[in-house]
Design an enzyme around this catalytic site. Structure first.
Site, PDB file in Angstrom:
ATOM      1  N   ARG A 104       0.813  -1.220   0.000  1.00  0.00           N
ATOM      2  CA  ARG A 104       0.000   0.000   0.000  1.00  0.00           C
ATOM      3  C   ARG A 104       0.844   1.266   0.000  1.00  0.00           C
ATOM      4  O   ARG A 104       0.372   2.321  -0.418  1.00  0.00           O
ATOM      5  CB  ARG A 104      -0.981  -0.030   1.176  1.00  0.00           C
TER       6      ARG A 104
ATOM      7  N   GLU B 256       0.739  -5.968  13.211  1.00  0.00           N
ATOM      8  CA  GLU B 256      -0.411  -6.068  14.120  1.00  0.00           C
ATOM      9  C   GLU B 256      -0.995  -7.484  14.013  1.00  0.00           C
ATOM     10  O   GLU B 256      -1.562  -7.998  14.957  1.00  0.00           O
ATOM     11  CB  GLU B 256      -1.448  -5.020  13.698  1.00  0.00           C
TER      12      GLU B 256
HETATM   13  O1  LIG Z   1       2.638  -0.127  11.746  1.00  0.00           O
HETATM   14  P1  LIG Z   1       2.479  -1.600  11.459  1.00  0.00           P
HETATM   15  O2  LIG Z   1       1.895  -2.361  12.609  1.00  0.00           O
HETATM   16  O3  LIG Z   1       3.729  -2.208  10.957  1.00  0.00           O
HETATM   17  O4  LIG Z   1       1.364  -1.774  10.335  1.00  0.00           O
HETATM   18  C1  LIG Z   1       1.286  -0.993   9.173  1.00  0.00           C
HETATM   19  C2  LIG Z   1       1.542  -1.782   7.942  1.00  0.00           C
HETATM   20  O5  LIG Z   1       0.571  -2.830   7.794  1.00  0.00           O
HETATM   21  C3  LIG Z   1       0.008  -2.775   6.492  1.00  0.00           C
HETATM   22  O6  LIG Z   1       0.737  -3.501   5.572  1.00  0.00           O
HETATM   23  P2  LIG Z   1       0.600  -5.062   5.320  1.00  0.00           P
HETATM   24  O7  LIG Z   1       1.825  -5.721   5.842  1.00  0.00           O
HETATM   25  O8  LIG Z   1      -0.714  -5.543   5.800  1.00  0.00           O
HETATM   26  O9  LIG Z   1       0.747  -5.195   3.759  1.00  0.00           O
HETATM   27  P3  LIG Z   1       0.043  -4.588   2.462  1.00  0.00           P
HETATM   28  O10 LIG Z   1       0.439  -3.140   2.364  1.00  0.00           O
HETATM   29  O11 LIG Z   1       0.663  -5.404   1.375  1.00  0.00           O
HETATM   30  O12 LIG Z   1      -1.448  -4.771   2.573  1.00  0.00           O
HETATM   31  C4  LIG Z   1       0.100  -1.317   6.131  1.00  0.00           C
HETATM   32  O13 LIG Z   1       0.042  -1.109   4.733  1.00  0.00           O
HETATM   33  C5  LIG Z   1       1.427  -0.913   6.706  1.00  0.00           C
HETATM   34  O14 LIG Z   1       2.501  -1.196   5.838  1.00  0.00           O
HETATM   35  N1  LIG Z   2      -5.960  -1.849  11.416  1.00  0.00           N
HETATM   36  C1  LIG Z   2      -5.361  -1.853  10.210  1.00  0.00           C
HETATM   37  N2  LIG Z   2      -6.070  -1.534   9.097  1.00  0.00           N
HETATM   38  C2  LIG Z   2      -5.471  -1.524   7.886  1.00  0.00           C
HETATM   39  N3  LIG Z   2      -4.193  -1.831   7.695  1.00  0.00           N
HETATM   40  C3  LIG Z   2      -3.459  -2.164   8.768  1.00  0.00           C
HETATM   41  N4  LIG Z   2      -2.168  -2.506   8.885  1.00  0.00           N
HETATM   42  C4  LIG Z   2      -1.927  -2.745  10.188  1.00  0.00           C
HETATM   43  N5  LIG Z   2      -3.021  -2.562  10.917  1.00  0.00           N
HETATM   44  C5  LIG Z   2      -4.001  -2.202  10.053  1.00  0.00           C
END
Ligand SMILES: O=P(O)(O)OC[C@H]1O[C@H](OP(=O)(O)OP(=O)(O)O)[C@H](O)[C@@H]1O
Ligand SMILES: Nc1ncnc2[nH]cnc12
Length: 183
Positions: free
Chosen positions: A66, A103
């Site tokens: 993202r 998370e």
């Molecule tokens: O602050 P944090 O607890 O590290 O969480 C935030 C991260 O989690 C999500 O990514 P995800 O790993 O779900 O991957 P994506 O972007 O591919 O959906 C989001 O896009 C951030 O990169």
């Molecule tokens: N609560 C949340 N919603 C969307 N993206 C996330 N990445 C980590 N925590 C998330």
């Protein structure tokens, strides 16, 4: 003016949808897809990010996946190149890697070793800050290549999660979070 006085930010915030218990029970997932589907709101978000970018940024790094959505248009808007920080096994060249906790899980991130130079001032971009694990690992990757994180930008900060404090404890001095959501 605070961010919440900016109608562009208010409109973007109103386009974030909350999905309960995704991808695991107990998680309130903040879904940015309605925002991405609104061309005016999406464009506004990139405008606001560009307005807050540090003048000395030499490159934008975005975190898979993202972070790519916001990082690439921002890089083009700023006239800067884009460097992807990717999940493991995706980059074809020599990489450095960092493991980190999410998370809802644990994984790794990687960057090409030749992607940054020691004199680079990096604008590090992701969509969302929760625990901070992703951005902490990303900052370490940038620093492993000898470059400096000039600023971190996220569109969404989950207020009440430890992300902001852990990044500040890690020495981050410039953190711009456009929208804060109580978590
Ligand atoms: O602050 P944090 O607890 O590290 O969480 C935030 C991260 O989690 C999500 O990514 P995800 O790993 O779900 O991957 P994506 O972007 O591919 O959906 C989001 O896009 C951030 O990169
Ligand atoms: N609560 C949340 N919603 C969307 N993206 C996330 N990445 C980590 N925590 C998330």
């Amino acid at each position: 003016m605070t961010m919440s006085d900016d109608h562009r930010v208010t409109r973007a915030a109103n386009l974030i949808r909350t999905v309960l218990d995704f991808p695991k029970p107990g998680i309130r997932f903040r879904d940015i897809t309605p925002l991405l589907g609104d061309v005016d709101a999406f464009g506004d978000v990139i405008d606001v990010m560009a307005e807050h970018a540090p003048a000395n940024a030499s490159v934008v790094c975005g975190v898979e996946s993202r972070g790519f959505i916001f990082g690439t248009p921002l890089a083009l808007r700023l006239g800067l190149g884009f460097v992807p920080i990717r999940k493991p096994g995706k980059l074809p060249g020599a990489v450095v890697e960092q493991s980190y906790d999410l998370e809802y899980g644990s994984t790794m991130l990687a960057i090409h070793t030749d992607a940054l130079h020691p004199d680079d001032n990096v604008l590090l971009v992701d969509d969302l800050l929760a625990t901070g694990g992703t951005l902490q690992a990303s900052k370490r990757l940038v620093e492993q290549l000898g470059a400096t994180v000039a600023q971190i930008q996220v569109v969404l900060e989950l207020v009440g999660q430890p992300g902001r404090d852990s990044l500040i404890a890690d020495g981050v001095q410039d953190l711009f979070a456009m929208i804060g959501i109580e978590d």
